[in-house]
Design an enzyme around this catalytic site. Sequence first.
Site, PDB file in Angstrom:
ATOM      1  N   LYS A 295       0.779  -1.141   0.206  1.00  0.00           N
ATOM      2  CA  LYS A 295      -0.063   0.135  -0.006  1.00  0.00           C
ATOM      3  C   LYS A 295       1.033   1.225   0.014  1.00  0.00           C
ATOM      4  CE  LYS A 295      -2.490   1.659   3.534  1.00  0.00           C
ATOM      5  NZ  LYS A 295      -3.489   1.677   4.729  1.00  0.00           N
TER       6      LYS A 295
ATOM      7  N   ARG B 210     -10.179  -1.787   6.752  1.00  0.00           N
ATOM      8  CA  ARG B 210      -9.351  -2.492   7.604  1.00  0.00           C
ATOM      9  C   ARG B 210      -9.117  -1.711   8.893  1.00  0.00           C
ATOM     10  NH1 ARG B 210      -4.853   0.714   8.919  1.00  0.00           N
ATOM     11  NH2 ARG B 210      -3.111   0.559   7.376  1.00  0.00           N
TER      12      ARG B 210
ATOM     13  N   GLN C 110     -13.235   8.137   9.278  1.00  0.00           N
ATOM     14  CA  GLN C 110     -12.836   6.703   9.705  1.00  0.00           C
ATOM     15  C   GLN C 110     -13.843   6.354  10.897  1.00  0.00           C
ATOM     16  OE1 GLN C 110     -10.531   4.614   9.404  1.00  0.00           O
ATOM     17  NE2 GLN C 110      -8.626   5.765   8.347  1.00  0.00           N
TER      18      GLN C 110
ATOM     19  N   ASP D 266     -17.581  15.699  18.282  1.00  0.00           N
ATOM     20  CA  ASP D 266     -16.815  16.354  17.429  1.00  0.00           C
ATOM     21  C   ASP D 266     -17.046  17.866  17.435  1.00  0.00           C
ATOM     22  OD1 ASP D 266     -15.419  15.452  14.552  1.00  0.00           O
ATOM     23  OD2 ASP D 266     -15.856  17.582  14.593  1.00  0.00           O
ATOM     24  N   VAL D 267     -15.965  18.620  17.226  1.00  0.00           N
ATOM     25  CA  VAL D 267     -15.985  20.172  17.249  1.00  0.00           C
ATOM     26  C   VAL D 267     -16.490  20.653  16.274  1.00  0.00           C
ATOM     27  CG1 VAL D 267     -13.632  20.216  18.552  1.00  0.00           C
ATOM     28  CG2 VAL D 267     -13.493  20.452  16.074  1.00  0.00           C
TER      29      VAL D 267
ATOM     30  N   GLY E  19      -6.327   7.353  16.296  1.00  0.00           N
ATOM     31  CA  GLY E  19      -6.240   8.591  15.638  1.00  0.00           C
ATOM     32  C   GLY E  19      -4.665   8.831  15.632  1.00  0.00           C
ATOM     33  N   ALA E  20      -3.761   8.494  16.649  1.00  0.00           N
ATOM     34  CA  ALA E  20      -2.269   8.633  16.527  1.00  0.00           C
ATOM     35  C   ALA E  20      -1.624   7.842  15.446  1.00  0.00           C
ATOM     36  CB  ALA E  20      -1.794   8.579  17.711  1.00  0.00           C
ATOM     37  N   ASP E  21      -1.127   8.493  14.330  1.00  0.00           N
ATOM     38  CA  ASP E  21      -0.292   7.553  13.348  1.00  0.00           C
ATOM     39  C   ASP E  21       0.809   8.286  12.849  1.00  0.00           C
ATOM     40  OD1 ASP E  21      -1.724   9.850  12.112  1.00  0.00           O
ATOM     41  OD2 ASP E  21      -2.304   8.732  10.471  1.00  0.00           O
TER      42      ASP E  21
ATOM     43  N   SER F 144      -3.740   1.658  18.092  1.00  0.00           N
ATOM     44  CA  SER F 144      -3.637   0.801  16.641  1.00  0.00           C
ATOM     45  C   SER F 144      -3.111   1.964  15.852  1.00  0.00           C
ATOM     46  CB  SER F 144      -4.891   0.619  16.226  1.00  0.00           C
ATOM     47  OG  SER F 144      -5.085   0.218  14.634  1.00  0.00           O
TER      48      SER F 144
END
Length: 330
Positions: A71, A115, A143, A164-165, A223-225, A296
């Site tokens: 990917k 996924r 997401q 959500d803001v 969220g953290a990526d 994740s």
Amino acid sequence: MHTVMLDSDDVDENARMPEVVRAVEEAFAAYERGDATMPPKSYIDLPQYNGDFRSMPAYLDTGEWDAAGLKWVNVHPDNPVDHDLPTVMGTMIYSDPETAFPLAVIDGTELTMKRTGAAAAVATDHLAVEDATSLGIVGAGVQSYTQLEAISAVRPIEEVVVSDVISQHVRRFEETFGEEFDVREGSVSEAGQCDVCSTVTPVEEPIVDLEDVGEHTHINAMGADAAGKHELTDDLLLEATIVIDDHEQCTHSGEINVPYSEGTLTDADIDAEIGELAVGTHEGRTDETGVTVFDSTGLAIQDVAAAHVVYERAVEAEAGTQLDMIGRKG
């Protein structure tokens, strides 16, 4: 033999979520057993465009099927406003491991969402209370949709609290799922008090504290990526049972990356990797378990597993466009 081109609609139609969840869990198990090859995710940083590219190759063998793929994905946060494009886009090349023939070129954007939701569902199935009926979602971007789609495949979700803001994002979410679930807007704390809570934001300053969650809430920290991103406070992480998808990726760019780099959180605070739960060498939730967190970062094996499901179903349905990529003659 032809290569099949599958666009986002083809992926959405053929990524049957229960099958994707099962395939992703099989991928986690294969990785834990040593039956998968997954080089580290490589990054090309583009600060001049406030974005980056990521290359994610993998091969896995579940014992019933094997698959390989690559990917090529980006994260460009300015895209929606500046270019009317998604923040995350990707292209998946799905190959036959025996011959290396490119079986399919697949839209990686929709595949990533499917996924990612499936990974949260795998963790939820092992770590959430059995009778979980409420789901909180912090961050109502793209997401968030597959979080509900996937998690409701493993738990009987009835109530969904979305925070959500941007209220317009919540309205759109309500319009999509309002007939199937009891969806309402709420605060971060109201979302965190649900049986399951998925956080899907790009923040670098934590927005979910220990007092915001229930005594037995399971949190999917999605969220953290990238290094510096951080959705959950250190107090919450230190109190929780933490399950990660991959040590190298999580300590570099997952939810735990900031407290880990500062020494606030160490390996002793990490309870298990998700593959250990998938193969049964480590217990998931027990009667004594309190708050749980799944960190994740997204693994290439998940993409390959999801691509396997999409390709097999698309071939059955004769979906997509056939391309003569190799151009063999004679």
